[in-house]
Design a protein around this motif. Structure first.
Motif, PDB file in Angstrom:
ATOM      1  N   TYR A  29       0.841  -1.191   0.000  1.00  0.00           N
ATOM      2  CA  TYR A  29       0.000   0.000   0.000  1.00  0.00           C
ATOM      3  C   TYR A  29       0.877   1.243   0.000  1.00  0.00           C
ATOM      4  N   GLU A  46      -3.788   8.015   4.966  1.00  0.00           N
ATOM      5  CA  GLU A  46      -4.587   7.525   3.851  1.00  0.00           C
ATOM      6  C   GLU A  46      -3.763   6.468   3.130  1.00  0.00           C
ATOM      7  N   LYS A  48      -3.613   3.517  -0.130  1.00  0.00           N
ATOM      8  CA  LYS A  48      -4.163   3.045  -1.406  1.00  0.00           C
ATOM      9  C   LYS A  48      -3.372   1.820  -1.830  1.00  0.00           C
ATOM     10  N   GLU A  62      -9.279  -1.513  -1.134  1.00  0.00           N
ATOM     11  CA  GLU A  62      -8.143  -0.906  -1.822  1.00  0.00           C
ATOM     12  C   GLU A  62      -7.774   0.460  -1.266  1.00  0.00           C
ATOM     13  N   GLU A  63      -8.708   1.150  -0.627  1.00  0.00           N
ATOM     14  CA  GLU A  63      -8.435   2.452  -0.030  1.00  0.00           C
ATOM     15  C   GLU A  63      -9.021   2.497   1.372  1.00  0.00           C
ATOM     16  N   HIS A  64      -8.309   3.179   2.273  1.00  0.00           N
ATOM     17  CA  HIS A  64      -8.801   3.317   3.639  1.00  0.00           C
ATOM     18  C   HIS A  64      -8.144   4.537   4.273  1.00  0.00           C
TER      19      HIS A  64
END
Length: 90
Positions: A29, A46, A48, A62-64
């Protein structure tokens, strides 16, 4: 009310390995860490997904976005999130 100013920002990478025996699956990530000078949760990270999807292991989102009051709390939240999907941070 005044807007919080960024006092630090860093781009980094997070690697996590699936912790089932014999599995070589891992995740990569891209992360952006921001520390602000005020607010209830001044640290924001953040992430990705940036890599190949695992072959057999479950895929986390996939994103958090993580929000924390300090760096230790941030690490605990990231670790708990990856453990929920069966991964360990490397």
């Amino acid at each position: 009310m005044a807007k919080a100013n960024k006092i630090y920002q860093e781009n980094t990478e997070i690697y996590a390995k699936y912790y089932q025996r014999g599995s070589d699956d891992f995740l990569e990530y891209k992360a952006i860490i921001q520390i602000k000078d005020s607010g209830k949760l001044p640290i924001v990270m953040e992430i990705k997904f940036d890599g190949m999807e695992p072959s057999f292991a479950p895929m986390p989102p996939e994103e958090h976005v993580f929000r924390a009051k300090d760096l230790i709390d941030l690490f605990l939240k990231i670790n708990r999130w990856f453990n929920k999907y069966g991964y360990l941070i490397k």
